[in-house]
Design an enzyme around this catalytic site. Structure first.
Site, PDB file in Angstrom:
ATOM      1  N   HIS A 277       0.839  -1.213   0.000  1.00 10.63           N
ATOM      2  CA  HIS A 277       0.000   0.000   0.000  1.00 10.63           C
ATOM      3  C   HIS A 277       0.862   1.246   0.000  1.00 10.63           C
ATOM      4  CE1 HIS A 277       0.680  -1.200   4.194  1.00 10.63           C
ATOM      5  NE2 HIS A 277       0.710   0.092   4.482  1.00 10.63           N
TER       6      HIS A 277
ATOM      7  N   HIS B 174       0.622   5.260   1.205  1.00  7.13           N
ATOM      8  CA  HIS B 174      -0.080   6.269   1.994  1.00  7.13           C
ATOM      9  C   HIS B 174      -0.087   7.564   1.190  1.00  7.13           C
ATOM     10  CE1 HIS B 174       0.293   4.109   5.962  1.00  7.13           C
ATOM     11  NE2 HIS B 174       1.282   3.523   5.314  1.00  7.13           N
TER      12      HIS B 174
HETATM   13  P1  AMP Z   1       1.797   0.449   7.356  1.00  5.53           P
HETATM   14  O1  AMP Z   1       2.401   0.642   8.710  1.00  5.53           O
HETATM   15  O2  AMP Z   1       2.462   1.191   6.273  1.00  5.53           O
HETATM   16  O3  AMP Z   1       1.669  -1.024   7.091  1.00  5.53           O
HETATM   17  O4  AMP Z   1       0.363   1.107   7.436  1.00  5.53           O
HETATM   18  C1  AMP Z   1      -0.800   0.448   7.711  1.00  5.53           C
HETATM   19  C2  AMP Z   1      -1.854   1.515   7.822  1.00  5.53           C
HETATM   20  O5  AMP Z   1      -3.104   0.872   7.820  1.00  5.53           O
HETATM   21  C3  AMP Z   1      -1.788   2.365   9.098  1.00  5.53           C
HETATM   22  O6  AMP Z   1      -1.677   3.725   8.743  1.00  5.53           O
HETATM   23  C4  AMP Z   1      -3.115   2.068   9.801  1.00  5.53           C
HETATM   24  O7  AMP Z   1      -3.655   3.209  10.409  1.00  5.53           O
HETATM   25  C5  AMP Z   1      -3.980   1.575   8.653  1.00  5.53           C
HETATM   26  N1  AMP Z   1      -5.049   0.643   8.983  1.00  5.53           N
HETATM   27  C6  AMP Z   1      -5.006  -0.402   9.818  1.00  5.53           C
HETATM   28  N2  AMP Z   1      -6.173  -1.062   9.814  1.00  5.53           N
HETATM   29  C7  AMP Z   1      -6.979  -0.409   8.935  1.00  5.53           C
HETATM   30  C8  AMP Z   1      -8.321  -0.591   8.485  1.00  5.53           C
HETATM   31  N3  AMP Z   1      -9.083  -1.584   8.927  1.00  5.53           N
HETATM   32  N4  AMP Z   1      -8.806   0.283   7.571  1.00  5.53           N
HETATM   33  C9  AMP Z   1      -8.059   1.310   7.116  1.00  5.53           C
HETATM   34  N5  AMP Z   1      -6.791   1.531   7.508  1.00  5.53           N
HETATM   35  C10 AMP Z   1      -6.266   0.685   8.401  1.00  5.53           C
END
Ligand code: AMP
Length: 141
Positions: A103, A105
């Protein structure tokens, strides 16, 4: 490399098992609001095909994904009247990755407003819904 976990939270969002505030979808890509936004309008852009992160993604997956990342970044700047947009992508725990489905951001930035902590505070669902609506409107313009 650790194999892809088909039960990671984004895989479950893609399967419709967990709700999300969607802002964009096409055959290859989904974008939805981050539930713990580091700034208002923080959005995640993911491919539909499984890959753990950028290290195991197919080049063609990335090529399609980055076009949507740009589309969402441009729309986010417009939707939230942002001064700038930060695009971040983490790979493996050492780099700060917490969800193991590739993903990007897309984070609107405002002069003088520092980012909130990564995976910090859960945002109100009504705020996420309203921001998703603003972003969908900007994407449709
Ligand atoms: P990363 O640390 O780059 O893997 O980011 C994962 C992101 O996913 C974090 O910014 C979380 O806030 C976000 N996140 C976790 N669970 C969910 C969810 N159910 N829906 C949307 N975002 C989420």
């Amino acid at each position: 490399m650790t194999p892809y976990d088909t039960n990671n939270i984004f895989a479950r969002i893609l399967r419709g098992e967990i709700p999300s505030h969607k802002v964009y979808e096409d055959d290859d890509t989904l974008a939805f609001m981050d539930v713990m936004p580091q700034s208002p309008g923080h959005t995640l852009v993911i491919p539909k095909v499984p890959s753990r992160n950028i290290l195991d993604a197919a080049p063609e997956t990335l090529a399609k994904l980055v076009l949507v990342v740009q589309k969402v970044a441009v729309a986010a700047k417009d939707a939230f009247e942002a001064d700038g947009v930060t695009v971040i992508q983490f790979n493996e725990p050492a780099a700060g990755q917490t969800v193991y489905h590739l993903h990007f951001h897309v984070i609107p930035r405002f002069d003088g407003l520092p980012l909130k902590p990564h995976s910090g505070t859960m945002e109100d669902q009504a705020v996420l819904a309203a921001n998703a609506g603003k972003l969908r409107d900007a994407l449709a313009r």
